[in-house]
Design a protein around this motif. Structure first.
Motif, PDB file in Angstrom:
ATOM      1  N   GLY B  73       0.866  -1.223   0.074  1.00  0.00           N
ATOM      2  CA  GLY B  73       0.116  -0.089  -0.003  1.00  0.00           C
ATOM      3  C   GLY B  73       0.897   1.249  -0.169  1.00  0.00           C
ATOM      4  N   ASP B  74       0.098   2.243   0.078  1.00  0.00           N
ATOM      5  CA  ASP B  74       1.039   3.550  -0.040  1.00  0.00           C
ATOM      6  C   ASP B  74      -0.077   4.445   0.988  1.00  0.00           C
ATOM      7  N   GLY B  75       0.675   5.447   1.567  1.00  0.00           N
ATOM      8  CA  GLY B  75       0.051   6.126   2.451  1.00  0.00           C
ATOM      9  C   GLY B  75      -0.175   7.697   2.087  1.00  0.00           C
ATOM     10  N   LEU B  76      -0.230   8.448   3.275  1.00  0.00           N
ATOM     11  CA  LEU B  76      -0.382  10.024   2.946  1.00  0.00           C
ATOM     12  C   LEU B  76       1.071  10.666   2.511  1.00  0.00           C
ATOM     13  N   LEU B  77       2.061   9.820   3.085  1.00  0.00           N
ATOM     14  CA  LEU B  77       3.331  10.519   2.854  1.00  0.00           C
ATOM     15  C   LEU B  77       3.549  10.182   1.296  1.00  0.00           C
ATOM     16  N   GLY B  78       3.110   9.135   0.832  1.00  0.00           N
ATOM     17  CA  GLY B  78       3.278   8.875  -0.504  1.00  0.00           C
ATOM     18  C   GLY B  78       2.648   9.882  -1.531  1.00  0.00           C
ATOM     19  N   VAL B  79       1.143  10.163  -1.112  1.00  0.00           N
ATOM     20  CA  VAL B  79       0.494  11.317  -2.001  1.00  0.00           C
ATOM     21  C   VAL B  79       1.165  12.523  -2.016  1.00  0.00           C
ATOM     22  N   ALA B  80       1.803  12.975  -0.676  1.00  0.00           N
ATOM     23  CA  ALA B  80       2.559  14.254  -0.588  1.00  0.00           C
ATOM     24  C   ALA B  80       3.853  14.250  -0.977  1.00  0.00           C
ATOM     25  N   ASP B  81       4.294  13.165  -1.491  1.00  0.00           N
ATOM     26  CA  ASP B  81       5.925  12.989  -1.871  1.00  0.00           C
ATOM     27  C   ASP B  81       5.938  13.758  -3.206  1.00  0.00           C
ATOM     28  N   PHE B  82       6.588  14.617  -3.451  1.00  0.00           N
ATOM     29  CA  PHE B  82       6.428  15.311  -4.553  1.00  0.00           C
ATOM     30  C   PHE B  82       7.443  14.546  -5.625  1.00  0.00           C
ATOM     31  N   ARG B  83       8.460  14.080  -5.141  1.00  0.00           N
ATOM     32  CA  ARG B  83       9.469  13.557  -5.958  1.00  0.00           C
ATOM     33  C   ARG B  83       8.876  12.097  -6.412  1.00  0.00           C
ATOM     34  N   ALA B  84       8.188  11.516  -5.548  1.00  0.00           N
ATOM     35  CA  ALA B  84       7.385  10.248  -6.083  1.00  0.00           C
ATOM     36  C   ALA B  84       6.261  10.461  -7.123  1.00  0.00           C
ATOM     37  N   TRP B  85       5.629  11.586  -6.825  1.00  0.00           N
ATOM     38  CA  TRP B  85       4.623  12.148  -7.900  1.00  0.00           C
ATOM     39  C   TRP B  85       5.436  12.706  -9.161  1.00  0.00           C
ATOM     40  N   THR B  86       6.487  13.251  -9.345  1.00  0.00           N
ATOM     41  CA  THR B  86       6.957  13.630 -10.432  1.00  0.00           C
ATOM     42  C   THR B  86       7.393  12.461 -11.183  1.00  0.00           C
ATOM     43  N   LEU B  87       8.009  11.473 -10.511  1.00  0.00           N
ATOM     44  CA  LEU B  87       8.478  10.138 -11.253  1.00  0.00           C
ATOM     45  C   LEU B  87       7.070   9.357 -11.609  1.00  0.00           C
ATOM     46  N   ARG B  88       6.092   9.228 -10.857  1.00  0.00           N
ATOM     47  CA  ARG B  88       4.922   8.565 -11.273  1.00  0.00           C
ATOM     48  C   ARG B  88       4.318   9.408 -12.747  1.00  0.00           C
ATOM     49  N   LEU B  89       4.288  10.605 -12.531  1.00  0.00           N
ATOM     50  CA  LEU B  89       3.541  11.439 -13.548  1.00  0.00           C
ATOM     51  C   LEU B  89       4.216  11.647 -14.651  1.00  0.00           C
ATOM     52  N   ALA B  90       5.664  11.352 -14.680  1.00  0.00           N
ATOM     53  CA  ALA B  90       6.363  11.648 -15.981  1.00  0.00           C
ATOM     54  C   ALA B  90       5.805  11.036 -17.177  1.00  0.00           C
ATOM     55  N   PRO B  91       5.625   9.461 -17.103  1.00  0.00           N
ATOM     56  CA  PRO B  91       5.119   9.038 -18.382  1.00  0.00           C
ATOM     57  C   PRO B  91       3.886   9.805 -18.964  1.00  0.00           C
ATOM     58  N   PHE B  92       2.928  10.057 -18.116  1.00  0.00           N
ATOM     59  CA  PHE B  92       1.733  10.679 -18.544  1.00  0.00           C
ATOM     60  C   PHE B  92       1.935  12.076 -19.051  1.00  0.00           C
ATOM     61  N   ALA B  93       3.000  12.685 -18.740  1.00  0.00           N
ATOM     62  CA  ALA B  93       3.458  14.126 -18.995  1.00  0.00           C
ATOM     63  C   ALA B  93       4.030  13.928 -20.571  1.00  0.00           C
ATOM     64  N   VAL B  94       4.667  12.905 -20.710  1.00  0.00           N
ATOM     65  CA  VAL B  94       5.211  12.777 -21.953  1.00  0.00           C
ATOM     66  C   VAL B  94       4.123  12.198 -23.100  1.00  0.00           C
ATOM     67  N   LEU B  95       3.306  11.579 -22.698  1.00  0.00           N
ATOM     68  CA  LEU B  95       2.365  10.821 -23.398  1.00  0.00           C
ATOM     69  C   LEU B  95       1.257  12.312 -23.967  1.00  0.00           C
ATOM     70  N   LEU B  96       1.223  13.066 -22.970  1.00  0.00           N
ATOM     71  CA  LEU B  96       0.373  14.311 -23.047  1.00  0.00           C
ATOM     72  C   LEU B  96       0.976  15.203 -24.072  1.00  0.00           C
ATOM     73  N   ALA B  97       2.326  15.410 -24.028  1.00  0.00           N
ATOM     74  CA  ALA B  97       3.006  16.097 -24.838  1.00  0.00           C
ATOM     75  C   ALA B  97       2.905  15.656 -26.259  1.00  0.00           C
ATOM     76  N   LEU B  98       3.249  14.319 -26.501  1.00  0.00           N
ATOM     77  CA  LEU B  98       3.117  13.665 -27.834  1.00  0.00           C
ATOM     78  C   LEU B  98       1.999  13.854 -28.373  1.00  0.00           C
ATOM     79  N   ALA B  99       0.843  13.637 -27.533  1.00  0.00           N
ATOM     80  CA  ALA B  99      -0.514  13.803 -28.210  1.00  0.00           C
ATOM     81  C   ALA B  99      -0.802  15.348 -28.692  1.00  0.00           C
ATOM     82  N   ALA B 100      -0.392  16.171 -27.682  1.00  0.00           N
ATOM     83  CA  ALA B 100      -0.745  17.506 -28.318  1.00  0.00           C
ATOM     84  C   ALA B 100       0.223  17.763 -29.604  1.00  0.00           C
ATOM     85  N   TRP B 101       1.374  17.432 -29.483  1.00  0.00           N
ATOM     86  CA  TRP B 101       2.375  17.352 -30.683  1.00  0.00           C
ATOM     87  C   TRP B 101       1.582  16.842 -31.971  1.00  0.00           C
ATOM     88  N   LEU B 102       1.139  15.428 -31.887  1.00  0.00           N
ATOM     89  CA  LEU B 102       0.282  14.874 -32.775  1.00  0.00           C
ATOM     90  C   LEU B 102      -0.729  15.761 -33.343  1.00  0.00           C
TER      91      LEU B 102
END
Lengths: 185, 158
Positions: B73-102
């Protein structure tokens, strides 16, 4: 002799039952520590769980230089500091000030003397700067001795003595409702 | 010994851990300093009251939840962990950028079949490319088209 040594060795070898027993032994102290360190907020329980999760993950790095209790307190301090930094970032994004940083005596609701007492203590602790709050919590709420606190915080004993003195001085007027007997134990 | 020098020793004295030489020196100072005697009394009072702070009540399922988190599981700290979120969201950011570019770069004359369900109702808009979506779909246009009854009164959504 560390009373937890056998359990720690077993848990470091992957024994979850041994670790569960360590959690049982220390859960009250760690939850109390987390509450004191972050001002008694609701997320203290989540923080305390995180302490044990981190402890489990890094148990192999525990060399036994200090007792398991001291080491666990150090883990808790680090988790609370990380939490403080992350929460600070969130607060800067969404809110200009933390609500618990207000005057600790501004809303004492003595519904139950025991709860009120802890409430006053936690809100008084919340007004202290982090270095004083950590050291006084470890000493007066957790009962660690000066050497254990020095190990847990990695600072000289002279600094610990000075911080404990200053923390108690600052707490004295804030705890007046307790010290002067208005809230009985 | 001055009051400033005595101050750090007062905490250790209140805790009963002051060693011999320092104890003697402090006692000598306290004998002639009522302010430091009062400060020592305050140290002892606060110490005594903090030590009597009631223990917290541990929720009965605390250990269970610790075990659940260890198991993945993950907890509140995981939710508030900015570094973890950056890593988690990086693939989505790449996909969004790609979709926007296409989307921006797609040819308006593209004849490719849309992958999304088409709305085969009279007058319904059927986009043929990402660029069409951008140009023609605004607000609730697609929703309105989908809900508009086809000839015969039925909406056929394939």
């Amino acid at each position: 002799m560390d009373a937890d040594r056998a359990l720690v060795e077993a848990a470091a070898g992957g024994d979850r039952d041994a670790f569960d027993e360590l959690v049982r032994r220390h859960q009250s102290a760690i939850l109390g520590l987390c509450r004191a360190l972050i001002g008694g907020r609701d997320d203290a329980e989540d923080l305390a769980q995180e302490v044990f999760v981190r402890a489990w993950k890094s148990l192999r790095t525990f060399r036994g230089d200090s007792s398991f209790r001291t080491w666990l307190h150090r883990v808790a301090i680090n988790v609370a500091r990380t939490h403080h930094v992350n929460r600070g970032r969130l607060m800067r994004l969404f809110r200009p000030a933390l609500p618990h940083e207000s005057d600790p005596q501004d809303r004492v609701e003595a519904i139950d003397a025991r709860l009120a007492r802890r409430d006053v203590v936690e809100r008084a602790l919340a007004t202290l700067p982090r270095d004083l709050r950590e050291v006084i919590t470890l000493r007066d709420l957790q009962g660690l001795d000066y050497k254990e606190i020095a190990r847990a915080l990695d600072v000289p004993i002279g600094t610990i003595e000075s911080r404990i003195f200053r923390a108690r001085q600052r707490l004295r007027p804030l705890l007046a409702p307790l010290v002067d007997g208005r809230t009985t134990p | 010994m001055t009051c400033d020098q005595a101050a750090p020793l007062l905490a250790a004295s209140a805790d009963g851990v002051l060693d011999g030489e320092r104890r003697t020196t402090l006692d000598g100072h306290l004998a002639g300093c009522p302010e430091c005697r009062a400060a020592l009394a305050d140290q002892m009072a606060v110490r005594a009251w903090l030590a009597r702070t009631p223990d917290v009540t541990v929720p009965p399922d605390f250990r269970e939840r610790v075990n659940a988190r260890i198991d993945g599981g993950d907890g509140l700290l995981g939710v508030a962990d900015f570094r973890a979120w950056t890593l988690r969201l990086a693939p989505f950011a790449v996909l969004l950028a790609l979709a926007a570019w296409l989307g921006v770069g797609a040819s308006p004359s593209s004849t490719s079949t849309p992958a999304t369900p088409s709305v085969a109702a009279a007058g319904a808009f059927v986009p043929s490319s990402a660029a069409d979506w951008q140009r023609n779909v605004s607000g609730n246009a697609l929703l309105e088209a989908a809900l508009r009854p086809a000839a015969g009164g039925e909406v056929d959504v394939r």
